[in-house]
Write a protein that holds these residues in place. Structure first.
Motif: not given
Length: 300
Positions: A72-77, A237-241
């Protein structure tokens, strides 16, 4: 009377053990670094002795595959350092130790994390009348707390164990219910997992918004109440939240899992196997402590 189930979140405790000795690692005479093993083993023994659980399990992440969060989010961890080799080397020994103490252990299914598997076990067990204690150093589990699910923080650096319930989380974070910590962190982000949150929203504003709106969705639908830079940042940044909330939320319904209590039943530790593995690891003091705790009947 409700039964008690203790679930150990393995990796945070193993990491804690490793870093507790980072300035003075412990090695066997053959050069094996036992730093990641010794505190975990002592804590396991102490918990068995103090709590005398009838039901317990340890859960590990399956590091062979990435979780859905990474997809979902390649920057996760992404900012986390590579796992020290000593920890990889320690896992087989920790598994052996769990076997000698006859404690069940599980790996999270592919695509999920240990948090998700523990959350799924906890919810199923709660539905069957258990009181669950999640033994962890990971704050993410605060969101799972209910009347019957507690977070058990083990003793560390001279501090006594702590058992956190609903009231403790409400007081600590200023929320009305532990589930709202998901929304709190979705707004302010979580640097430990590299979760972005809403840019420009810190703890103070996030706490204020939780009190006023109750959830990130209601905040995002109420930006007409706001003004200035905060209003602009949130709307942009709604989608980021919303993505942050998805990343933070622990899955509690992993498919194809059913709770069977017999898989979690704690049997008496195997003294001869303990002697063998502790001898290999040169855990002389822990061997004496094991004998003291579990009153093994031996001819020695």
């Amino acid at each position: 009377m409700n039964k008690k189930l203790f679930l150990i979140d393995a990796y945070p405790l193993i990491y804690q053990s490793y870093y507790a000795y980072r300035y003075k690692p412990l090695f066997t005479s053959k050069g094996l670094n036992t730093s990641p093993i010794i505190n975990f083993t002592y804590f396991l023994m102490k918990t068995l002795n103090d709590e005398k659980p009838s039901y317990m399990a340890t859960v590990f992440d399956d590091n062979k595959g990435s979780s859905f969060r990474k997809k979902e989010y390649d920057k996760y961890k992404a900012h986390r350092k590579k796992t020290p080799e000593a920890i990889y080397m320690a896992i087989p020994y920790i598994i052996k130790i769990l076997k000698t103490f006859q404690i069940s252990f599980f790996y999270a299914p592919n695509g999920y994390e240990a948090d998700d598997f523990i959350g799924t076990i906890a919810k199923e067990a709660e539905n069957k009348g258990y009181i669950i204690y999640i033994i962890t150093l990971d704050k993410d589990f605060f969101q799972l707390i209910t009347e019957n699910i507690k977070v058990y923080i083990p003793p560390f650096k001279g501090k006594a164990k702590r058992i956190l319930g609903i009231e403790e989380i409400k007081k600590k974070f200023g929320v009305n219910h532990p589930k709202q910590v998901i929304d709190l962190w979705s707004m302010m982000g979580d640097p430990s997992d590299n979760i972005p949150g809403l840019p420009g929203i810190g703890k103070k504003n996030a706490t204020k918004f939780i009190k006023k709106y109750g959830s990130i969705e209601k905040l995002l639908n109420s930006t007409h109440d706001l003004n200035g830079k905060i209003k602009k940042n949130i709307e942009k940044n709604k989608n980021l939240g919303l993505l942050s909330k998805k990343l933070i939320t622990i899955v509690t319904n992993i498919p194809f899992f059913s709770f069977h209590e017999e898989k979690f039943y704690v049997k008496k530790p195997d003294w001869h196997s303990i002697k063998k593995i502790f001898g290999e690891l040169e855990f002389i003091r822990l061997l004496k402590k094991a004998h003291e705790y579990f009153k093994f009947k031996t001819k020695e």
